[in-house]
Design an enzyme around this catalytic site. Structure first.
Site, PDB file in Angstrom:
ATOM      1  CG  HIS A  72      32.218  31.795  51.130  1.00  0.00           C
ATOM      2  ND1 HIS A  72      31.698  30.722  51.810  1.00  0.00           N
ATOM      3  CD2 HIS A  72      32.804  31.291  50.006  1.00  0.00           C
ATOM      4  CE1 HIS A  72      31.958  29.612  51.118  1.00  0.00           C
ATOM      5  NE2 HIS A  72      32.610  29.925  50.031  1.00  0.00           N
TER       6      HIS A  72
ATOM      7  CG  HIS B 127      31.420  30.942  45.459  1.00  0.00           C
ATOM      8  ND1 HIS B 127      30.816  29.712  45.310  1.00  0.00           N
ATOM      9  CD2 HIS B 127      32.357  30.775  46.433  1.00  0.00           C
ATOM     10  CE1 HIS B 127      31.369  28.857  46.155  1.00  0.00           C
ATOM     11  NE2 HIS B 127      32.313  29.472  46.846  1.00  0.00           N
ATOM     12  CD  GLU B 128      35.267  33.194  47.123  1.00  0.00           C
ATOM     13  OE1 GLU B 128      35.203  33.204  48.370  1.00  0.00           O
ATOM     14  OE2 GLU B 128      35.481  32.148  46.470  1.00  0.00           O
TER      15      GLU B 128
ATOM     16  CG  HIS C 294      28.014  32.146  56.449  1.00  0.00           C
ATOM     17  ND1 HIS C 294      28.504  30.891  56.187  1.00  0.00           N
ATOM     18  CD2 HIS C 294      27.188  31.989  57.500  1.00  0.00           C
ATOM     19  CE1 HIS C 294      28.001  30.025  57.051  1.00  0.00           C
ATOM     20  NE2 HIS C 294      27.193  30.660  57.863  1.00  0.00           N
TER      21      HIS C 294
HETATM   22 ZN   LIG Z   1      33.335  28.638  48.474  1.00  0.00          ZN
END
Ligand SMILES: [Zn+2]
Length: 676
Positions: A471, A467-468, A474
């Site tokens: 990010h 998940h991190e 991104h």
């Molecule tokens: Zn998040």
């Protein structure tokens, strides 16, 4: 000589952690604020006609060193803090927020911005420039810059009242939480609780010089008790107290505060020319309008409700069979759910952990990024770190061009706050023809290795890492001109797409084979274990979905309509929950009076975004599944239209360019097992 004041001359222009002394921060930040003020004064006093370049772009690139230093500082305050840093944070936070207010309330500056904005059509701007102009203009107009003086005063008065009401709302919940404790003196009443929870309850009692075991309304105490305690009467007592926070007609009652906050927000929105508070908030969201949010929630509700009702009936039957429970109540929910889950899956972390050695999982995340986007991660030791546990990487594309620096800081220690997050030490932007690459960081709190055992992650930690890292991608793949539109600087209901979509690879055989190998035998994780993980991940998804939708609908009913005639908080809430109830209604409980997310925190008109982001990630991943989870073309589209674009355009436009259509909820409902 203060290292922070000037442009860094380090390798990659990276943060010079070895040379920074804590005492440098405050003087540097004060000096850099003064420098930034001068930059802004120069914009204001410029006698030339305001243009996009001399006003909007100049404003965008003002205070760059200030931004770098404050981001380094606040990142340290989260990941490697101490008393000295915390004290500095307390000193400079109000100074920084006052400085921010001075800019948005600067009328002369606004006049220049407005001049550019009003002449927008003649300027021949690129899409990104046009977005930047809108964003800058709105940072003033949404704070009342267009209002006449008396209305401005009114707005400030509302803001002041709202700030103190929100504070009071939170203080009341805290007071109610702290006012209650349940002392258990009969050991039998602890039946069912895990060892750790009993130990914690004992310690808590000891810390207050009491004999026995103490249970409180704090989550670490409340949740295990509601999930495991066999004593139904005590669960009921605890649940009823928890659910009545702010609704006890005492000094800490929040009913008036709820009404006042909703009404003031509505007034504020009207003053600024919006129909409701939700209209105001959603203008800067992918969902855009309250109508869209409400129909989104209702569509999900319609599709999830049959599954939720089925699950509820099953749970009811299970409780009846097991303990002769005739009417399943709210205080039975977590307890019987956990029992049923154990019965169905019998899956525990210890079975899975040997397959998820931290080094392997990191390597797995890097491999996934390599297969999708051609990225290579090379460990480097040539830049400063703020702690020896931090790993540093150079991220290169397939032509060996630098894409980003990547910091990975994975172990807990005193001085690091809980949780997991992505952040940056330097944003990406293009200036004077140079594409400045970003410095991205992931910070987590995973189990440390011991002398005899490597760091082995729970499955939840594995998805957290992905998940991190999503990010992170991104941020790393950002490719925009302006820093305030770069990377994760996107609308709030879009920011979880890159992170949540990456979690999907953790459930795929082709991805797990790359890294989920037993740390002793190197055996790849058996597929039946993976299937169990998948099934247990969607256990009671119907009821969970219904719950999330109910909170979203409650939020919208408070903020998407004119609240001026509402008098009875509980009656109003009951009506909002009408279509989402499964459990018998509890008259003495109220959700709104303790709904801190929307009345104290920043989630007003935003609760829907949890589900919204899930719909997005499921729909986007569906595209990968259709074409192959490592399909290069789909990955390239995702990179070109989503990851690299930051907030340069409306997210719906970006998404449609990637997907070819608007997101649909079917993929999520299918993944969750709610529809076939
Ligand atoms: Zn998040």
């Amino acid at each position: 000589m203060n290292i922070l004041i000037d442009h860094f001359t380090t390798n990659y222009n990276s943060a010079p952690f070895d040379l920074i002394q804590n005492k440098d921060f405050k003087p540097a930040i004060l000096k850099l604020i003064e420098d930034t003020k001068k930059e802004i004064d120069a914009i204001v006093t410029n006698t030339a006609q305001p243009t996009f370049e001399n006003t909007i772009e100049a404003l965008e690139f003002s205070g760059q060193q200030l931004d770098r230093v404050t981001s380094i500082f606040f990142n340290l305050n989260s990941a490697e803090t101490n008393d000295e840093i915390q004290k500095i944070a307390q000193d400079i936070s109000p100074i920084l927020s006052e400085f921010g207010n001075d800019i948005t309330l600067n009328n002369d500056l606004f006049k220049k911005v407005k001049h550019v904005f009003d002449n927008k059509d003649q300027l021949n701007l690129t899409t990104e420039q046009s977005t930047l102009l809108d964003k800058k203009y709105k940072s003033f107009s949404r704070n009342g810059a267009n209002l006449p003086e008396d209305k401005k005063q009114e707005l400030r008065a509302i803001d002041k009242q709202l700030a103190s009401l929100k504070l009071k709302f939170g203080e009341n919940i805290l007071a109610e939480t702290n006012a209650f404790e349940m002392l258990i003196t009969n050991q039998e009443d602890l039946s069912g609780l895990p060892e750790g929870a009993i130990e914690a309850a004992k310690q808590l009692a000891e810390s207050k010089n009491k004999e026995g075991w103490l249970i409180t309304l704090d989550y670490p105490s409340y949740i295990p008790f509601m999930t495991y305690a066999d004593n139904r009467a005590l669960r009921k007592k605890l649940s009823l107290t928890f659910g009545a926070k702010g609704f006890n007609n005492n000094d800490y009652d929040n009913q008036e505060h709820v009404l006042k906050i909703a009404k003031l927000r509505h007034q504020r929105a009207n003053l600024l020319g919006y129909k409701t508070h939700a209209d105001f908030v959603l203008e800067e969201r992918m969902a855009q309008t309250p109508e869209k949010v409400t129909s989104f929630l209702n569509e999900l509700l319609e599709k999830a409700k049959p599954a939720a009702e089925r699950e509820f009936t099953n749970l009811q039957n299970f409780a009846k069979e097991l303990d002769g429970i005739d009417v399943l109540e709210k205080w039975d929910s977590a307890y019987y759910s956990e029992k049923l889950k154990q019965k169905l899956f019998n899956l525990d972390d210890e079975q899975l952990k040997p397959y998820f050695k931290l080094e392997n999982v990191i390597e797995g995340a890097f491999l996934v990024a390599n297969k999708l986007f051609g990225l290579q991660f090379k460990k480097i030791e040539t830049i400063d770190k703020y702690h020896e546990d931090v790993m540093t990487f150079e991220v290169l594309d397939d032509n060996n061009n630098l894409v980003s620096l990547f910091y990975a800081d994975f172990f807990p220690r005193p001085g690091k706050r809980n949780g997991a997050w992505m952040t940056s030490f330097k944003p990406q932007y293009i200036k004077d023809g140079v594409n400045q690459r970003p410095h991205i960081s992931n910070v987590c709190n995973f189990t440390k290795p011991t002398k005899s055992k490597p760091s082995l992650l729970t499955f939840n930690e594995v998805t957290t890492l992905f998940h991190e890292f999503g990010h992170g991608l991104h941020g790393m793949l950002a490719n925009t001109t302006y820093p305030s539109l770069s990377g994760t600087s996107v609308y709030w209901d879009f920011v979880e797409l890159p992170s949540q979509i990456l979690e999907n690879w953790c459930y795929e055989k082709d991805a797990l084979e790359l890294f989920a190998k037993h740390y002793q035998t190197n055996e790849v994780i058996p597929m039946d274990l993976v299937n169990k993980i998948k099934e247990s991940a969607t256990f009671h998804e119907g009821m969970q979905t219904l719950r999330q939708i109910s909170f979203g609908l409650l939020d919208m009913s408070w903020h998407g309509t004119d609240p001026s005639l509402i008098e009875d908080v509980k009656a109003y809430e009951t009506k909002a929950f009408e279509n989402t109830n499964l459990y018998p209604e509890v008259k003495s409980n109220c959700m709104s009076t303790a709904f801190a997310h929307i009345f104290q925190g920043g989630y007003s008109s935003g609760y829907y975004s949890y589900k919204w982001a899930e719909v997005l990630d499921a729909d986007a991943f569906e595209y990968f599944k259709e074409e192959g989870i490592f399909n290069k073309e789909v990955a390239a589209k995702f990179k070109d239209h989503v990851l690299s674009q930051g907030g340069t355009e409306n997210p719906m436009t970006l998404y449609k360019r990637f997907r070819g259509q608007e997101p649909k909820p079917e993929a999520l409902l299918k993944r969750a097992g709610l529809i076939k």
